[in-house]
Design a protein around this motif. Sequence first.
Motif, mmCIF file in Angstrom:
data_model
loop_
_atom_site.group_PDB
_atom_site.id
_atom_site.type_symbol
_atom_site.label_atom_id
_atom_site.label_comp_id
_atom_site.label_asym_id
_atom_site.label_seq_id
_atom_site.Cartn_x
_atom_site.Cartn_y
_atom_site.Cartn_z
ATOM 1 N N ALA A 22 0.836 -1.194 0.000
ATOM 2 C CA ALA A 22 0.000 0.000 0.000
ATOM 3 C C ALA A 22 0.869 1.241 0.000
ATOM 4 O O ALA A 22 1.957 1.259 0.579
ATOM 5 C CB ALA A 22 -0.906 -0.005 1.225
ATOM 6 N N CYS A 23 0.395 2.236 -0.645
ATOM 7 C CA CYS A 23 1.104 3.505 -0.704
ATOM 8 C C CYS A 23 1.150 4.103 0.710
ATOM 9 O O CYS A 23 0.139 4.104 1.414
ATOM 10 C CB CYS A 23 0.375 4.433 -1.663
ATOM 11 N N PRO A 24 2.286 4.623 1.157
ATOM 12 C CA PRO A 24 2.355 5.205 2.501
ATOM 13 C C PRO A 24 1.361 6.338 2.718
ATOM 14 O O PRO A 24 0.843 6.527 3.818
ATOM 15 C CB PRO A 24 3.789 5.718 2.600
ATOM 16 N N MET A 25 1.072 7.072 1.661
ATOM 17 C CA MET A 25 0.103 8.156 1.788
ATOM 18 C C MET A 25 -1.292 7.598 2.066
ATOM 19 O O MET A 25 -2.051 8.164 2.854
ATOM 20 C CB MET A 25 0.087 8.990 0.516
ATOM 21 N N THR A 26 -1.634 6.477 1.465
ATOM 22 C CA THR A 26 -2.928 5.841 1.696
ATOM 23 C C THR A 26 -3.040 5.346 3.132
ATOM 24 O O THR A 26 -4.076 5.529 3.779
ATOM 25 C CB THR A 26 -3.124 4.664 0.723
ATOM 26 N N VAL A 27 -1.981 4.749 3.631
ATOM 27 C CA VAL A 27 -1.982 4.258 5.009
ATOM 28 C C VAL A 27 -2.133 5.429 5.980
ATOM 29 O O VAL A 27 -2.908 5.373 6.941
ATOM 30 C CB VAL A 27 -0.690 3.459 5.299
#
Length: 91
Positions: A22-27
């Motif tokens: 998962a993209c860190p921004m999404t997390v």
Amino acid sequence: MKRIDARLGLQSGRPERGKKGACPMTVGLLSTVAAVFYGGTVSILALTATFARRRTLRHEARSTLAVLMPGRTADSQNGENATNATAGRRS
């Protein structure tokens, strides 16, 4: 050909970028949404536990807060009885 390989990440020595997690921004975004939702729930329950007119509603809100916030007790009966006893002595 090197430009195409570089854009695709096929050049040796460079790690290939892909959809491996998962993209860190999404997390971070999901964590923020969860924290805001939790904080709002606790705030509404705290206001309900404090200012509700019906005793049963206050009791239920305090019980729910005790579940959501570890270390807190839902012993509202003792607090209300102590307040009533103090008010009775002053009268």
